[in-house]
Scaffold this motif. Structure first.
Motif, mmCIF file in Angstrom:
data_model
loop_
_atom_site.group_PDB
_atom_site.id
_atom_site.type_symbol
_atom_site.label_atom_id
_atom_site.label_comp_id
_atom_site.label_asym_id
_atom_site.label_seq_id
_atom_site.Cartn_x
_atom_site.Cartn_y
_atom_site.Cartn_z
ATOM 1 N N TYR A 100 60.395 35.444 5.203
ATOM 2 C CA TYR A 100 61.527 35.960 5.970
ATOM 3 C C TYR A 100 61.624 37.459 5.789
ATOM 4 O O TYR A 100 61.444 37.987 4.683
ATOM 5 C CB TYR A 100 62.836 35.310 5.499
ATOM 6 N N ARG A 101 61.940 38.147 6.879
ATOM 7 C CA ARG A 101 62.074 39.605 6.866
ATOM 8 C C ARG A 101 63.459 40.003 7.367
ATOM 9 O O ARG A 101 64.020 39.363 8.265
ATOM 10 C CB ARG A 101 61.000 40.225 7.757
ATOM 11 N N LEU A 102 64.023 41.041 6.757
ATOM 12 C CA LEU A 102 65.301 41.564 7.217
ATOM 13 C C LEU A 102 65.103 42.281 8.547
ATOM 14 O O LEU A 102 64.350 43.249 8.640
ATOM 15 C CB LEU A 102 65.876 42.534 6.186
ATOM 16 N N ILE A 103 65.764 41.775 9.578
ATOM 17 C CA ILE A 103 65.719 42.385 10.907
ATOM 18 C C ILE A 103 67.162 42.611 11.340
ATOM 19 O O ILE A 103 67.885 41.661 11.638
ATOM 20 C CB ILE A 103 64.966 41.500 11.915
ATOM 21 N N GLY A 104 67.590 43.866 11.336
ATOM 22 C CA GLY A 104 68.994 44.163 11.578
ATOM 23 C C GLY A 104 69.823 43.678 10.408
ATOM 24 O O GLY A 104 69.578 44.044 9.260
ATOM 25 N N SER A 105 70.765 42.803 10.711
ATOM 26 C CA SER A 105 71.614 42.236 9.648
ATOM 27 C C SER A 105 71.252 40.792 9.329
ATOM 28 O O SER A 105 71.959 40.129 8.588
ATOM 29 C CB SER A 105 73.085 42.314 10.065
ATOM 30 N N ARG A 106 70.126 40.320 9.890
ATOM 31 C CA ARG A 106 69.704 38.936 9.692
ATOM 32 C C ARG A 106 68.374 38.880 8.969
ATOM 33 O O ARG A 106 67.593 39.826 8.992
ATOM 34 C CB ARG A 106 69.541 38.224 11.046
ATOM 35 N N ALA A 107 68.107 37.744 8.342
ATOM 36 C CA ALA A 107 66.789 37.469 7.784
ATOM 37 C C ALA A 107 66.123 36.430 8.679
ATOM 38 O O ALA A 107 66.628 35.316 8.828
ATOM 39 C CB ALA A 107 66.902 36.947 6.356
ATOM 40 N N ASP A 108 65.020 36.813 9.305
ATOM 41 C CA ASP A 108 64.336 35.936 10.249
ATOM 42 C C ASP A 108 62.953 35.540 9.732
ATOM 43 O O ASP A 108 62.255 36.338 9.096
ATOM 44 C CB ASP A 108 64.172 36.635 11.600
ATOM 45 N N LEU A 109 62.555 34.316 10.044
ATOM 46 C CA LEU A 109 61.232 33.818 9.685
ATOM 47 C C LEU A 109 60.186 34.564 10.495
ATOM 48 O O LEU A 109 60.259 34.596 11.733
ATOM 49 C CB LEU A 109 61.142 32.320 9.962
ATOM 50 N N ILE A 110 59.199 35.185 9.809
ATOM 51 C CA ILE A 110 58.177 35.930 10.548
ATOM 52 C C ILE A 110 56.788 35.311 10.434
ATOM 53 O O ILE A 110 55.922 35.609 11.255
ATOM 54 C CB ILE A 110 58.126 37.409 10.125
ATOM 55 N N THR A 111 56.568 34.438 9.438
ATOM 56 C CA THR A 111 55.273 33.762 9.368
ATOM 57 C C THR A 111 55.325 32.636 8.354
ATOM 58 O O THR A 111 56.234 32.556 7.521
ATOM 59 C CB THR A 111 54.135 34.751 8.996
ATOM 60 N N ASN A 112 54.328 31.765 8.436
ATOM 61 C CA ASN A 112 54.051 30.734 7.429
ATOM 62 C C ASN A 112 52.607 30.896 6.993
ATOM 63 O O ASN A 112 51.726 31.133 7.822
ATOM 64 C CB ASN A 112 54.225 29.320 8.009
ATOM 65 N N SER A 113 52.363 30.764 5.696
ATOM 66 C CA SER A 113 50.992 30.856 5.218
ATOM 67 C C SER A 113 50.910 30.289 3.807
ATOM 68 O O SER A 113 51.930 30.115 3.135
ATOM 69 C CB SER A 113 50.506 32.315 5.209
ATOM 70 N N GLY A 114 49.699 30.002 3.361
ATOM 71 C CA GLY A 114 49.511 29.605 1.974
ATOM 72 C C GLY A 114 49.010 28.191 1.791
ATOM 73 O O GLY A 114 48.823 27.424 2.739
ATOM 74 N N SER A 115 48.818 27.864 0.530
ATOM 75 C CA SER A 115 48.407 26.535 0.103
ATOM 76 C C SER A 115 48.905 26.340 -1.322
ATOM 77 O O SER A 115 49.033 27.308 -2.081
ATOM 78 C CB SER A 115 46.880 26.408 0.162
ATOM 79 N N TYR A 116 49.225 25.114 -1.676
ATOM 80 C CA TYR A 116 49.829 24.816 -2.979
ATOM 81 C C TYR A 116 51.119 25.618 -3.203
ATOM 82 O O TYR A 116 51.500 25.905 -4.324
ATOM 83 C CB TYR A 116 48.845 25.094 -4.120
ATOM 84 N N GLY A 117 51.768 26.000 -2.124
ATOM 85 C CA GLY A 117 53.048 26.702 -2.240
ATOM 86 C C GLY A 117 52.945 28.148 -2.656
ATOM 87 O O GLY A 117 53.945 28.745 -3.069
ATOM 88 N N THR A 118 51.759 28.750 -2.563
ATOM 89 C CA THR A 118 51.603 30.162 -2.886
ATOM 90 C C THR A 118 50.841 30.878 -1.781
ATOM 91 O O THR A 118 50.107 30.258 -0.995
ATOM 92 C CB THR A 118 50.850 30.380 -4.215
ATOM 93 N N ILE A 119 51.022 32.195 -1.757
ATOM 94 C CA ILE A 119 50.297 33.062 -0.835
ATOM 95 C C ILE A 119 49.473 34.041 -1.659
ATOM 96 O O ILE A 119 49.925 34.539 -2.688
ATOM 97 C CB ILE A 119 51.268 33.858 0.063
ATOM 98 N N ASP A 120 48.266 34.331 -1.197
ATOM 99 C CA ASP A 120 47.485 35.422 -1.773
ATOM 100 C C ASP A 120 47.920 36.718 -1.095
ATOM 101 O O ASP A 120 47.747 36.888 0.120
ATOM 102 C CB ASP A 120 45.989 35.195 -1.553
ATOM 103 N N TYR A 121 48.492 37.636 -1.888
ATOM 104 C CA TYR A 121 48.980 38.904 -1.362
ATOM 105 C C TYR A 121 48.025 40.022 -1.776
ATOM 106 O O TYR A 121 47.680 40.145 -2.945
ATOM 107 C CB TYR A 121 50.386 39.170 -1.899
ATOM 108 N N ILE A 122 47.586 40.827 -0.789
ATOM 109 C CA ILE A 122 46.657 41.933 -1.033
ATOM 110 C C ILE A 122 47.418 43.231 -0.801
ATOM 111 O O ILE A 122 47.562 43.687 0.350
ATOM 112 C CB ILE A 122 45.430 41.840 -0.105
ATOM 113 N N PRO A 123 47.947 43.867 -1.853
ATOM 114 C CA PRO A 123 48.795 45.050 -1.680
ATOM 115 C C PRO A 123 48.140 46.191 -0.914
ATOM 116 O O PRO A 123 48.783 46.841 -0.084
ATOM 117 C CB PRO A 123 49.107 45.466 -3.134
#
Length: 354
Positions: A100-123
């Motif tokens: 979820y990302r803050l868009i204006g004053s709301r938090a909106d779902l922007i994507t789904n991803s991952g496996s085993y409940g985790t995401i690999d994040y590449i900074p």
């Protein structure tokens, strides 16, 4: 405020080991500058994302999507210094994280991803994704942040691990058959970059949610410049003291007295030492603890006790707040600590920027 910490250790077989800490108070005269005085209290630091993220978390917790193993994390995945909310519904193999990302004053779902409940994040790439390895095959995807949302750059599949069973080997990228060389070329930028697994940091207990929303991201505005410099100097000393493979660190308030500690994970292995840095009137002091199965510790917010569990379920626990650890059992409000930042000179500087 912390003046001195005494960490004692009491063995209790394979089920519990225990140690306790104590604090003392110091009277400061009006003409004396208190080196432990904060620039401001955590509750005075507010962010636009706090209420929208809390609303999403409460709604998720009350929904049928919430499970006994649900967790979440608040982390900047887009590189704009505004964090995203990552909800992990479970640790099942097919469990994708919701971002979820803050868009204006709301938090909106922007994507789904991952496996085993985790995401690999590449900074370095503002990229997220996952690699799943099944019986004889591998599959996954990588998304990058572009123009306000995450866009799938690469999805892939190969059954190369089935060669011994006589299968016809396939390499697919974005739904098309490719050669091994093209397959490796497509994945190299992602799989050759530093990656952090995110999504499963905070449990959904009330105290953990409150800490995540109101404390976890405030410390750079709470600490004074002098206090930050003391921590940076000590972390730099640790970084230069030897080859610490996979070392990391994190700012955490382990006794909830509003003056945070810094938890240093010296590696990913269960036998890696966890070093806990804290401030007193003489500067930075240090405690040592064992690590849990991923190289850090866990903090129980409700009881003010931090602990480490090994691969066999044996627990060791400590308190810097003088809490009674004699019959400790983790509550529903826990935090995984110690591995927010890879221990590098750049991250030491960035972690303490206001």
């Amino acid at each position: 405020m912390k003046i001195d910490k005494i960490l004692s250790f009491i063995a209790a077989g394979a089920i519990l080991s225990a140690c306790a800490g104590c604090s003392s108070k110091k009277t400061v005269s009006t003409s004396e500058v208190d080196p432990l005085a904060l620039k401001t209290a955590p509750q005075n630091v507010t962010f636009d994302w706090q209420e929208p993220f809390e609303t999403i978390l409460v709604a998720f917790k009350n929904s049928d999507r919430c499970t006994d193993t649900s967790m979440f994390e608040i982390r900047d995945l887009t590189g704009d210094d505004v964090p995203e909310l990552i909800i992990s519904p479970s640790d099942d193999v097919a469990a994708k994280c919701e971002v979820y990302r803050l868009i204006g004053s709301r938090a909106d779902l922007i994507t789904n991803s991952g496996s085993y409940g985790t995401i690999d994040y590449i900074p370095a790439m503002n990229a997220i994704g996952f690699l799943y390895e099944g019986t004889g095959f591998k599959m996954g995807e990588y998304q990058t942040y572009q123009d306000g949302s995450f866009v799938t750059d690469v999805n892939f599949y190969t059954n190369a691990d089935s060669a011994s069973s006589g299968a016809v080997i396939r390499y697919e990228v974005n739904g098309e058959d490719v050669t091994l060389a093209k397959f490796q070329e497509a994945l190299l930028p992602y799989q050759d970059s530093f990656t952090v697994k995110v999504g499963r940091k905070f449990s959904l207990g009330t105290d953990a949610v409150n800490y995540a929303i109101r404390r976890s991201k405030c410390w750079t505005q709470v600490l004074t410049d002098d206090q930050k410099q003391l921590y940076k100097d000590k972390l730099t000393e640790i970084l230069g003291s030897g080859d610490l493979k996979d070392a990391a660190f994190e700012i955490v308030d382990l006794d909830l007295n509003e003056l945070p500690e810094v938890v240093v994970s010296t590696g990913l292995l269960n036998d890696s030492e966890t070093r806990i840095l804290y401030l007193d009137t003489e500067g930075v002091k240090e405690l040592s603890a064992t690590s849990d199965a991923d190289g850090g510790i866990q903090f129980d917010v409700s009881s003010k006790i931090f602990f480490a569990a090994d691969y066999y379920g044996s627990i060791q626990c400590w308190s810097m707040a003088g809490a009674d650890i004699s019959s400790f059992q983790p509550s529903d409000s826990t935090i995984r600590c110690g591995r927010e930042y890879d221990l590098t000179a750049e991250n030491i500087e960035n972690a303490f920027l206001s």
